[in-house]
Design an enzyme around this catalytic site. Sequence first.
Site, PDB file in Angstrom:
ATOM      1  N   ASP B 120      73.952  28.027 -14.999  1.00 53.48           N
ATOM      2  CA  ASP B 120      73.887  26.716 -15.931  1.00 53.48           C
ATOM      3  C   ASP B 120      73.481  25.526 -15.008  1.00 53.48           C
ATOM      4  O   ASP B 120      72.424  25.394 -14.633  1.00 53.48           O
ATOM      5  CB  ASP B 120      75.092  26.813 -16.585  1.00 53.48           C
ATOM      6  CG  ASP B 120      75.168  25.562 -17.585  1.00 53.48           C
ATOM      7  OD1 ASP B 120      75.154  24.250 -17.408  1.00 53.48           O
ATOM      8  OD2 ASP B 120      74.955  26.049 -18.905  1.00 53.48           O
ATOM      9  N   GLY B 122      74.202  25.487 -12.177  1.00 50.30           N
ATOM     10  CA  GLY B 122      74.204  26.247 -10.851  1.00 50.30           C
ATOM     11  C   GLY B 122      75.109  25.860  -9.894  1.00 50.30           C
ATOM     12  O   GLY B 122      75.049  26.289  -8.831  1.00 50.30           O
ATOM     13  N   LEU B 125      77.171  29.094  -8.660  1.00 50.54           N
ATOM     14  CA  LEU B 125      76.198  29.950  -7.657  1.00 50.54           C
ATOM     15  C   LEU B 125      76.131  29.230  -6.407  1.00 50.54           C
ATOM     16  O   LEU B 125      76.053  29.782  -5.189  1.00 50.54           O
ATOM     17  CB  LEU B 125      74.910  30.112  -8.391  1.00 50.54           C
ATOM     18  CG  LEU B 125      74.044  31.253  -7.602  1.00 50.54           C
ATOM     19  CD1 LEU B 125      74.709  32.414  -7.294  1.00 50.54           C
ATOM     20  CD2 LEU B 125      72.883  31.464  -8.690  1.00 50.54           C
ATOM     21  N   ASP B 177      84.169  34.861 -23.159  1.00 45.46           N
ATOM     22  CA  ASP B 177      85.558  34.788 -23.570  1.00 45.46           C
ATOM     23  C   ASP B 177      85.348  33.450 -24.392  1.00 45.46           C
ATOM     24  O   ASP B 177      84.697  32.481 -24.018  1.00 45.46           O
ATOM     25  CB  ASP B 177      86.471  34.945 -22.827  1.00 45.46           C
ATOM     26  CG  ASP B 177      86.760  33.510 -21.745  1.00 45.46           C
ATOM     27  OD1 ASP B 177      85.721  33.110 -21.180  1.00 45.46           O
ATOM     28  OD2 ASP B 177      87.848  32.955 -22.006  1.00 45.46           O
ATOM     29  N   ARG B 183      86.389  39.060 -25.016  1.00 45.24           N
ATOM     30  CA  ARG B 183      85.465  39.593 -24.131  1.00 45.24           C
ATOM     31  C   ARG B 183      84.862  40.996 -24.263  1.00 45.24           C
ATOM     32  O   ARG B 183      83.932  41.486 -23.913  1.00 45.24           O
ATOM     33  CB  ARG B 183      86.031  39.790 -22.710  1.00 45.24           C
ATOM     34  CG  ARG B 183      86.780  38.360 -21.985  1.00 45.24           C
ATOM     35  CD  ARG B 183      86.895  38.600 -20.736  1.00 45.24           C
ATOM     36  NE  ARG B 183      87.860  37.281 -20.265  1.00 45.24           N
ATOM     37  CZ  ARG B 183      87.126  36.199 -19.532  1.00 45.24           C
ATOM     38  NH1 ARG B 183      85.667  36.410 -19.329  1.00 45.24           N
ATOM     39  NH2 ARG B 183      87.773  35.186 -19.080  1.00 45.24           N
TER      40      ARG B 183
END
Lengths: 120, 197
Positions: B120, B122, B125, B177, B183
């Site tokens: 999204d 980032g 990451l 979730d 999930r």
Amino acid sequence: MEIPDFQAYRGSEPPQFQNGAELECAKILDYYAVPWQYEPRTFVLEEGPDGRPTEAFTPDFYLPEQDLYLEVTVMKQSLVTRKNRKLRKLRARYPSVNIKLFYKHDIERLAQRYRLDLAS
Amino acid sequence: MPDTARALAGANARADAGAGPVGEVYLRRDEIAARVAELAAQIDDDYAGCDPILVGCLKSSFVFLADLSRALGIVHRIDFVELAGYGGRDTGGSSAIRLLKDLDLDVVAQDVLLVEDVVDTGLTLYTLTRTLGLRQPRSLAAVTLFDRPYRRLVSDLPVRYVGFTVPDEFFVGYGFDLDERFRNLPDIHLARVGDGG
């Protein structure tokens, strides 16, 4: 407004946030160790006949490693017409400048997403 | 086992039924499986003979990782990391992000493929690539089931494979979730969250 001891802040003066959304955004950037500055540059958008600036714009954040300016607004999306107009002017006059506008909606989503650990 | 299939179908039916937090189906399980197979074929080609390490980012990526791993034809290893999420107003400042669970495997000179549920802003990451990059892997790339490139705050992320580019909605199911629930749903649903912003 209590200002934390930021670790990824790259400015020289302590940031003077205008509202809680800016502080929240700064805390998220800091948490992820993304270097950031607060209002480091003002862009002149229009000048009068004498060459003096008549309209200017100062984005809230600059992320130097990303070369990205970030403007945070807590106004509802429907009320940000003036700000959007300024951004269009900025992009037209400074086409090499990367800037993103984060609306109230985006900040709420961001905060909600991280707090609730939803699909982030 | 038929009972399991019936139970899963029942869970989806209940989720769809009322005004609960689980909204309409956004991606059916067969659509997800088809895309996962395509991603696996690409990864098989790119990593042929490489014995990569797939690193799942807990928790939401675990279902995607399980399906992707089983769809891959190449030999590979699996490991997991978990980052402490941003905790809101009491976090930030002197409170830096940390690993709740570190890798068990040594990644020096290895080919590492991060498996994300969604990229999204980032930020997650970005943190992972900086952290794992310091360990000198031979290569470091990422595969994500969902991508929201229009929300990116950090660039130069090694996102090499993308399942679906999705709108700015909340999702549940297939690992995603809502308050740690749902999930297990095999399809991906839109979530009804608060006032929706």
